[in-house]
Design a protein around this motif. Structure first.
Motif, PDB file in Angstrom:
ATOM      1  N   VAL A  89       6.117  50.524  32.486  1.00 22.99           N
ATOM      2  CA  VAL A  89       7.091  51.422  33.116  1.00 22.99           C
ATOM      3  C   VAL A  89       6.736  52.884  32.861  1.00 22.99           C
ATOM      4  O   VAL A  89       6.740  53.716  33.776  1.00 22.99           O
ATOM      5  CB  VAL A  89       8.513  51.106  32.603  1.00 22.99           C
ATOM      6  CG1 VAL A  89       9.516  52.121  33.138  1.00 22.99           C
ATOM      7  CG2 VAL A  89       8.917  49.695  33.017  1.00 22.99           C
ATOM      8  N   LEU A  90       6.412  53.220  31.626  1.00 18.89           N
ATOM      9  CA  LEU A  90       6.160  54.624  31.274  1.00 18.89           C
ATOM     10  C   LEU A  90       4.921  55.180  31.945  1.00 18.89           C
ATOM     11  O   LEU A  90       4.875  56.376  32.268  1.00 18.89           O
ATOM     12  CB  LEU A  90       6.042  54.760  29.757  1.00 18.89           C
ATOM     13  CG  LEU A  90       7.307  54.476  28.950  1.00 18.89           C
ATOM     14  CD1 LEU A  90       7.019  54.552  27.461  1.00 18.89           C
ATOM     15  CD2 LEU A  90       8.418  55.441  29.327  1.00 18.89           C
ATOM     16  N   ARG A  91       3.913  54.359  32.191  1.00 17.96           N
ATOM     17  CA  ARG A  91       2.689  54.861  32.807  1.00 17.96           C
ATOM     18  C   ARG A  91       2.895  55.281  34.259  1.00 17.96           C
ATOM     19  O   ARG A  91       2.068  56.006  34.824  1.00 17.96           O
ATOM     20  CB  ARG A  91       1.596  53.776  32.753  1.00 17.96           C
ATOM     21  CG  ARG A  91       1.918  52.538  33.544  1.00 17.96           C
ATOM     22  CD  ARG A  91       0.867  51.458  33.360  1.00 17.96           C
ATOM     23  NE  ARG A  91      -0.387  51.853  33.969  1.00 17.96           N
ATOM     24  CZ  ARG A  91      -0.717  51.581  35.242  1.00 17.96           C
ATOM     25  NH1 ARG A  91       0.136  50.914  36.005  1.00 17.96           N
ATOM     26  NH2 ARG A  91      -1.865  51.950  35.725  1.00 17.96           N
ATOM     27  N   LYS A  92       3.995  54.822  34.875  1.00 18.28           N
ATOM     28  CA  LYS A  92       4.271  55.170  36.269  1.00 18.28           C
ATOM     29  C   LYS A  92       5.050  56.464  36.426  1.00 18.28           C
ATOM     30  O   LYS A  92       5.173  56.970  37.539  1.00 18.28           O
ATOM     31  CB  LYS A  92       5.060  54.034  36.944  1.00 18.28           C
ATOM     32  CG  LYS A  92       4.356  52.698  36.954  1.00 18.28           C
ATOM     33  CD  LYS A  92       5.241  51.653  37.596  1.00 18.28           C
ATOM     34  CE  LYS A  92       4.595  50.268  37.546  1.00 18.28           C
ATOM     35  NZ  LYS A  92       5.475  49.234  38.153  1.00 18.28           N
ATOM     36  N   GLN A  93       5.591  56.994  35.344  1.00 16.11           N
ATOM     37  CA  GLN A  93       6.416  58.186  35.433  1.00 16.11           C
ATOM     38  C   GLN A  93       5.538  59.426  35.604  1.00 16.11           C
ATOM     39  O   GLN A  93       4.578  59.618  34.858  1.00 16.11           O
ATOM     40  CB  GLN A  93       7.297  58.331  34.197  1.00 16.11           C
ATOM     41  CG  GLN A  93       8.075  57.067  33.839  1.00 16.11           C
ATOM     42  CD  GLN A  93       8.861  56.517  35.015  1.00 16.11           C
ATOM     43  OE1 GLN A  93       9.538  57.260  35.725  1.00 16.11           O
ATOM     44  NE2 GLN A  93       8.765  55.207  35.225  1.00 16.11           N
ATOM     45  N   PRO A  94       5.836  60.302  36.570  1.00 12.54           N
ATOM     46  CA  PRO A  94       5.001  61.498  36.795  1.00 12.54           C
ATOM     47  C   PRO A  94       4.923  62.411  35.589  1.00 12.54           C
ATOM     48  O   PRO A  94       3.892  63.046  35.355  1.00 12.54           O
ATOM     49  CB  PRO A  94       5.703  62.184  37.973  1.00 12.54           C
ATOM     50  CG  PRO A  94       6.503  61.106  38.640  1.00 12.54           C
ATOM     51  CD  PRO A  94       6.912  60.164  37.554  1.00 12.54           C
ATOM     52  N   GLY A  95       5.990  62.471  34.791  1.00 11.54           N
ATOM     53  CA  GLY A  95       5.970  63.343  33.628  1.00 11.54           C
ATOM     54  C   GLY A  95       5.019  62.897  32.542  1.00 11.54           C
ATOM     55  O   GLY A  95       4.673  63.687  31.656  1.00 11.54           O
ATOM     56  N   ASN A  96       4.576  61.643  32.597  1.00  5.94           N
ATOM     57  CA  ASN A  96       3.651  61.115  31.585  1.00  5.94           C
ATOM     58  C   ASN A  96       2.212  61.072  32.076  1.00  5.94           C
ATOM     59  O   ASN A  96       1.364  60.433  31.450  1.00  5.94           O
ATOM     60  CB  ASN A  96       4.082  59.703  31.174  1.00  5.94           C
ATOM     61  CG  ASN A  96       5.456  59.677  30.543  1.00  5.94           C
ATOM     62  OD1 ASN A  96       5.884  60.660  29.951  1.00  5.94           O
ATOM     63  ND2 ASN A  96       6.155  58.564  30.668  1.00  5.94           N
ATOM     64  N   ALA A  97       1.930  61.738  33.180  1.00  3.71           N
ATOM     65  CA  ALA A  97       0.577  61.674  33.756  1.00  3.71           C
ATOM     66  C   ALA A  97      -0.470  62.255  32.812  1.00  3.71           C
ATOM     67  O   ALA A  97      -1.575  61.722  32.698  1.00  3.71           O
ATOM     68  CB  ALA A  97       0.548  62.410  35.092  1.00  3.71           C
ATOM     69  N   ASP A  98      -0.121  63.353  32.111  1.00  5.55           N
ATOM     70  CA  ASP A  98      -1.098  63.967  31.210  1.00  5.55           C
ATOM     71  C   ASP A  98      -1.329  63.120  29.967  1.00  5.55           C
ATOM     72  O   ASP A  98      -2.292  63.365  29.234  1.00  5.55           O
ATOM     73  CB  ASP A  98      -0.633  65.359  30.795  1.00  5.55           C
ATOM     74  CG  ASP A  98       0.753  65.349  30.192  1.00  5.55           C
ATOM     75  OD1 ASP A  98       1.497  64.379  30.443  1.00  5.55           O
ATOM     76  OD2 ASP A  98       1.097  66.309  29.474  1.00  5.55           O
ATOM     77  N   VAL A  99      -0.481  62.111  29.718  1.00  2.00           N
ATOM     78  CA  VAL A  99      -0.647  61.221  28.574  1.00  2.00           C
ATOM     79  C   VAL A  99      -1.463  59.991  28.957  1.00  2.00           C
ATOM     80  O   VAL A  99      -2.401  59.607  28.252  1.00  2.00           O
ATOM     81  CB  VAL A  99       0.718  60.793  28.004  1.00  2.00           C
ATOM     82  CG1 VAL A  99       0.535  59.803  26.851  1.00  2.00           C
ATOM     83  CG2 VAL A  99       1.499  62.015  27.539  1.00  2.00           C
TER      84      VAL A  99
END
Length: 506
Positions: free
Chosen positions: A26-36
């Motif tokens: 789920v977290l890998r799909k969030q745009p805010g986590n793209a740099d992670v």
């Protein structure tokens, strides 16, 4: 280890694995986590922005699991380099895109499982040292299936010795094949890559000071005299503390600027700066960071112009060929072994600057202090190991803490304490060790971050071998049988009986 406690531990770990897989999905799909989760794509500007809300982003999916196996070694080599390929080879052997040969770890564990289930387990079961009660099997210790159950003086023990030698030979054979394959890959990668400046350069430390000449002139005179046909040039190392701070700050600003330019949200482009970002009006952050980056670059140039006279006894000496650098690297340069010390030059982005000016004596003292600190840390870590071993023995735990007798009689709690809690506590303490080892390695005088990481890995290896394999096994044996030291002749017999069962419980 009691069977019910083992099954409880397996169930808890499987549940946690499913939870972590779901959260990652789920977290890998969030745009805010793209740099992670996709920093390379963000840096290269290849990540497509996701502005509109989509319900699919909140639902877990398993497609990434299968797609993670698709890249070939050639694709990994182009994306992650040779280190990434070697790391993946630890997990999997692969020949082409579609044929999965086998898992590296699976080869080892499959061989060990076949030998253990088909040869060792039946021999252990046929012993009668420990009585097995199958009517209450789930609440009995699995020690009855260990080598502790083999009869005293039985010739069947030779099967265990033979299994150890066979397993060792099998693992060594796999390591030989893997080392041969990786060596060929490394040579191919080395010859196919373009020459790098660090391959023609050596780092020289311990340059003797001269009152008549500067350190730079001393270096040029020395290498021009002894390597007239190989020496090319040299670059002195200076005291650059202020410059390093400016470069570090400029790096943070440039990364922040790249992130702002890659985002499509105007709300992130405008904001407040200063103390807590409260009292100043909103400004264009891109323009602000661009101006700040220019100021940092100007300050760095100004500091560079003031470096004359701040030389340290270290220099990067470049040669006309790799052969010249190799000769200078492996030959003692002077009569005094503490002067004109040569070592391989680190890559430009791998340089660790604080210890370029450190003398040979100070580095030697630092190494001795670090070794002493590692020994102290290893001894202190024996305390949580003792706690863990105490949790695996409920009788001993009730002796230490009588008020827990009522709680420990609850089946599920006793299973969690003996089956899951010891490994959890041990891992929590182990997570604190790597940062300490990196800190200790960073004060040993290394000039490359990779050298610091390698030294920290070596320390972790020895630390793990002692505390996890030896101390973890012996603590549960010796601590509860201290009286064996009063009878030295009984020590081998006592350890021979107790250690196998304790290791099995670990």
């Amino acid at each position: 280890m009691i069977l019910s406690a083992l099954l409880t531990s397996v169930g808890i770990n499987l549940g946690l694995c499913f939870l972590f897989f779901t959260l990652y999905s789920v977290l890998r799909k969030q745009p805010g986590n793209a740099d992670v989760y996709a920093p390379r794509l963000v840096a290269e500007g290849k990540l497509e922005p996701r502005i509109n809300f989509n319900l699919e982003r909140l639902l877990p999916s398993a497609g990434w699991v299968s797609s993670s196996w698709h890249p070939t070694e050639e694709e990994l080599l182009s994306r992650a380099g040779l280190d990434g390929v070697v790391f993946m080879r630890i997990i999997i052997f692969r020949r082409n895109r579609y044929i999965l040969i086998t898992y590296c770890s699976l080869k080892v564990f499959s061989f060990a499982g076949v030998v253990g289930l088909c040869a060792l387990l039946p021999i252990n079961y046929m012993g009668n040292q420990i009585v097995i009660d199958f009517s209450d099997f789930t609440n009995k210790s699995l020690e009855s299936f260990s080598i502790s159950n083999v009869n005293d003086g039985s010739k069947k023990l030779w099967v265990h010795f033979g299994a150890i030698y066979a397993f060792t030979a099998f693992v060594c054979y796999l390591l030989y094949l893997e080392y041969h394959y990786i060596s060929l890959k490394r040579l191919a990668y080395y010859y196919s890559s373009e020459p790098k400046p660090d391959q023609f350069t050596v780092l020289v430390r311990g340059i003797p000071k001269s009152y008549a000449e500067s350190l730079s002139a001393n270096v040029e005179k020395f290498f021009s005299e002894y390597y007239p046909s190989l020496y090319l040039s040299h670059y002195m190392v200076y005291h650059t503390t202020k410059i390093q701070k400016l470069i570090s700050e400029a790096d943070k600003v440039s990364r922040r600027l790249a992130y702002l330019k890659s985002t499509q949200k105007t709300s992130q482009r405008y904001g407040r700066v200063g103390f807590l970002g409260i009292f100043r009006p909103k400004i264009d952050l891109v323009e602000y960071y661009e101006k700040k980056l220019e100021e940092l670059e100007d300050n760095a140039r100004t500091q560079q112009s003031l470096l004359s006279g701040k030389e340290v006894p270290a220099a990067f000496v470049s040669f006309k060929s790799r052969l010249g650098a190799a000769v200078a690297l492996h030959v003692q340069q002077g009569e005094n072994p503490t002067e004109w010390l040569t070592e391989r030059a680190p890559e430009p982005e791998d340089v660790y600057w604080p210890f370029f000016s450190a003398s040979f004596i100070s580095r030697w003292i630092g190494n001795v202090m670090v070794i002493f600190a590692c020994v102290i840390l290893t001894i202190l870590f024996f305390i949580p190991v003792i706690i863990v071993q105490g949790l695996t023995n409920l009788d001993q735990l009730e002796t230490w803490f009588p008020f827990l007798k009522g709680i420990l009689k609850i089946a599920f709690i006793s299973q969690v304490i003996t089956g899951y809690l010891p490994s959890l506590i041990l891992k929590m303490f182990l997570y604190l060790v790597p940062p300490v080892m990196i800190m200790l390695s960073s004060i040993q005088g290394y000039v490359a971050n990779s050298q610091i990481e390698k030294s920290a890995c070596n320390k972790m290896l020895w630390f793990t071998i002692w505390n996890i394999f030896f101390a973890n096994a012996l603590s549960g044996t010796v601590l509860y049988r201290v009286n064996i030291f009063l009878e030295p002749k009984e020590i081998p017999n006592t350890l021979a009986v107790a250690v196998p069962g304790q290791v099995y419980a670990c």
